[in-house]
Write an enzyme that holds these catalytic residues in place. Sequence first.
Site, PDB file in Angstrom:
ATOM      1  N   LYS A   1       0.824  -1.210   0.000  1.00  0.00           N
ATOM      2  CA  LYS A   1       0.000   0.000   0.000  1.00  0.00           C
ATOM      3  C   LYS A   1       0.854   1.255   0.000  1.00  0.00           C
ATOM      4  O   LYS A   1       0.466   2.274  -0.562  1.00  0.00           O
ATOM      5  CB  LYS A   1      -0.967  -0.006   1.188  1.00  0.00           C
ATOM      6  CG  LYS A   1      -2.085  -1.002   1.022  1.00  0.00           C
ATOM      7  CD  LYS A   1      -3.235  -0.689   1.947  1.00  0.00           C
ATOM      8  CE  LYS A   1      -4.431  -1.570   1.642  1.00  0.00           C
ATOM      9  NZ  LYS A   1      -5.560  -1.279   2.522  1.00  0.00           N
TER      10      LYS A   1
ATOM     11  N   LYS B   1      -7.856 -11.131 -10.217  1.00  0.00           N
ATOM     12  CA  LYS B   1      -9.036 -11.366  -9.395  1.00  0.00           C
ATOM     13  C   LYS B   1     -10.065 -10.246  -9.562  1.00  0.00           C
ATOM     14  O   LYS B   1      -9.726  -9.144  -9.999  1.00  0.00           O
ATOM     15  CB  LYS B   1      -8.659 -11.581  -7.930  1.00  0.00           C
ATOM     16  CG  LYS B   1      -8.064 -10.412  -7.225  1.00  0.00           C
ATOM     17  CD  LYS B   1      -7.848 -10.770  -5.756  1.00  0.00           C
ATOM     18  CE  LYS B   1      -7.499  -9.503  -4.997  1.00  0.00           C
ATOM     19  NZ  LYS B   1      -7.244  -9.705  -3.605  1.00  0.00           N
TER      20      LYS B   1
ATOM     21  N   LYS C   1     -12.200  -3.976  -7.255  1.00  0.00           N
ATOM     22  CA  LYS C   1     -12.622  -2.623  -7.606  1.00  0.00           C
ATOM     23  C   LYS C   1     -11.453  -1.799  -8.124  1.00  0.00           C
ATOM     24  O   LYS C   1     -11.603  -0.950  -8.980  1.00  0.00           O
ATOM     25  CB  LYS C   1     -13.227  -1.924  -6.384  1.00  0.00           C
ATOM     26  CG  LYS C   1     -14.642  -2.360  -6.119  1.00  0.00           C
ATOM     27  CD  LYS C   1     -15.131  -1.909  -4.758  1.00  0.00           C
ATOM     28  CE  LYS C   1     -14.491  -2.712  -3.680  1.00  0.00           C
ATOM     29  NZ  LYS C   1     -15.205  -2.745  -2.407  1.00  0.00           N
TER      30      LYS C   1
END
Length: 338
Positions: free
Chosen positions: A112, A198, A201
Amino acid sequence: MSEKKTVLSCIQPTGHMHFGNYFGAVKNWVDLQHKYNCIYGVVDYHAMTMPYDPKKLINSSWELIYNLLAVGIKAENLFVQSLIPEHAELGWIFNNFAAMGRVENMTQFKDKSQQSKSGKEGFISVGLFDYPVLQAADILIYKADYVPVGDDQKQHLELTREIANRFNNQVNKEYFVLPETLFTETPKIKSTADPSRKMSKSAGEKHYINVFAEEDRLRKQIRSAVTDTGENKEGEMSEGVKNLFELVKASGHDNGSSYNSLQASYESGNLKYSELKEVTTEALLSLNKTFREKRAEIVQDKKEVKYQIKQSSAQIRQIAQNTLKEVKELCGLMNVKF
Ligand code: TRP
């Protein structure tokens, strides 16, 4: 005291709920409610750790609550993290029981922070770094026995156990239960637009199918699903076809009978992709229809939902308050009733 074991899990309020989230996690949460004492959190403090829009956060939290209720999470099992400040307080206490070197090694932080670095502002917050410590507080404050999470959270669970252990050693008491990861085989749903990745969003709109999508959009997304890319080896089912089968199976459509007959067609070499897509569409639409109806009912009385969530958070907060009180005593902190 009930003899049921406690299950705890949390979800960040970000965007829509797609079939990857639903089949991969939330459906399992719904089912666990029959067997365990379940506590599920909408963790808005966690949602602040990446650059975010304060004007949108509260809406995302409510939308997530409506979605969770619509798919079958019971209101009394649901809490909102920022309504229970004890999470943050225990998180602070846990900072002192978490080893710097271990927190530095969390792969989710590395991923992240890489994303953040390449973002507009290139800003990485201390909150993002400290996130797993707050997560440990989310879990331990309810003395959870089991935490149903995916592989990506295994490391955070390990850290949670380390914190609990260090705490117990420091205060010389087996105070915290060491929580275990609850593994349930759940399908890993892929993007229908690109079955090599996968369903998510972050990859963009065509890469996920909203559980509450409009019928037309859902139909279109399945119609245009990638099936054969011509790259798969002889005799091997392509990723795209496998994914459609996975969706049909996960949905439990007509008790698996159309799944079985499609499988049989595949094995005899007679499977028509159009047929597979037709069944996938029907399977998802039947869930979608039920969930949309339920959701429409729920949002008709938002006041009632607010009331329920306030009540459930207050109820769940009592457990958190009790733990924090005991923890403060054990740590040599002051506890005065004002
Ligand atoms: N970190 C989890 C995720 O990214 C969300 C989360 C926060 C969580 N606190 C938790 C999950 C406690 C399980 C238990 O999905």
